[in-house]
Design an enzyme around this catalytic site. Structure first.
Site, PDB file in Angstrom:
ATOM      1  CG  HIS A  27      -1.962   9.163   0.449  1.00  0.00           C
ATOM      2  ND1 HIS A  27      -2.567   9.910   1.448  1.00  0.00           N
ATOM      3  CD2 HIS A  27      -2.819   8.143   0.186  1.00  0.00           C
ATOM      4  CE1 HIS A  27      -3.723   9.370   1.763  1.00  0.00           C
ATOM      5  NE2 HIS A  27      -3.903   8.292   1.019  1.00  0.00           N
TER       6      HIS A  27
ATOM      7  CG  HIS B 140      -1.766   1.190   1.393  1.00  0.00           C
ATOM      8  ND1 HIS B 140      -1.748   1.992   2.501  1.00  0.00           N
ATOM      9  CD2 HIS B 140      -2.686   1.726   0.550  1.00  0.00           C
ATOM     10  CE1 HIS B 140      -2.625   2.979   2.349  1.00  0.00           C
ATOM     11  NE2 HIS B 140      -3.204   2.840   1.178  1.00  0.00           N
TER      12      HIS B 140
END
Length: 273
Positions: free
Chosen positions: A41, A5
């Protein structure tokens, strides 16, 4: 598929594959003209992670290409699937098609090396908003126009917004997609989420008449939740700790039922028990 991830810096590719990931998920942010800009992110992100690692998108693609091109000194044979988590929330709905075109051009040049011995990984375009389904057509049309329809064999799709399964099916209809579909379900590791919708997605996958080929669950960091996801019949688990998933897969209860996917396993084919 053990999906590492938030792999947004080139150095993290090795780190996650060495821990057992055969797949990675990478965030893609866009500028105001719908150009893919960074693998980034930002805050907030999963608990226990640094949210701020990043690369320029095209630099990341080159690093990824090295990691997935046989014969390259950085080649990682185990890395076979890449999910691009497309952060299209910053775009207007009418920019989605454009974003798809620009994304395709970047991948074609910097990842697929214009079809000349580029990276070999399978690619999933993961879109958070059903209204952004035109991104898919923008991408696929561009590959055809640029003379590389064969690369469509390497391309899959995901809508990641946890929408009702029927609504997702509709978006694919509008996008003209049948096949190569992964269905994600999940939530940040800071929160708990049940498996109700995962089970619904698995039932759609196994019905033989649904739109789903594969199901993955995110973000799973604990052994107990890994077992629950495997018991529900998922094809992939996205995690911050690939070694945890690897350990569970080696437990007696799972060893005979599951194995880690290799390049020879087609990620667009529904597994038949």
């Amino acid at each position: 598929w053990i999906m590492g991830h938030m792999v947004n810096a080139i150095g993290q590719i090795d780190e996650f594959v060495n821990l057992g990931a055969n797949s990675i998920e990478t965030d893609v942010s866009f500028d105001s003209n719908a150009n893919p800009e960074y693998t980034y992110h930002g805050i907030p992100c999963d608990c226990g992670r640094n949210c701020k690692k990043w690369e320029n998108f095209n630099d990341f693609l080159k690093g990824l290409r090295s990691a997935t091109t046989p014969g390259d000194s950085k080649y990682k044979e185990k890395l076979v699937l890449v999910v691009f988590d497309l952060k299209t929330g910053s775009l207007y709905d009418n920019q989605a098609n454009d974003a798809g075109k620009k994304l395709a051009k970047n991948l074609l040049q910097h990842y697929w090396n214009n079809g000349n011995n580029g990276g070999r990984a399978y690619i999933v375009l993961s879109i958070p908003d059903l209204n952004h389904y035109p991104l898919i057509k923008g991408f696929t049309d561009t590959l055809k126009q640029e003379g590389h329809p064969e690369l469509l064999d390497k391309l899959g799709y995901d809508f990641s917004g946890n929408d009702a399964i029927g609504d997702v099916a509709n978006a694919y209809k509008k996008a003209g997609v049948s096949g190569h579909v992964w269905q994600s379900d999940g939530i940040t590791n800071c929160l708990l989420r049940g498996l109700t919708r995962v089970r619904e997605a698995v039932a759609n996958r196994d019905s033989g008449k649904g739109y789903i080929n594969k199901v993955y669950y995110w973000t799973v960091d604990k052994r107990a939740s890994t077992r629950d996801a495997l018991d529900a019949g998922v094809d992939g688990i996205m995690t911050n700790y690939p070694d945890v998933i690897t350990d569970v897969l080696n437990e007696a209860a799972y060893k005979s039922k599951f194995r880690v996917a290799t390049y020879d396993d087609n990620p667009w084919e529904t597994f038949k028990k």
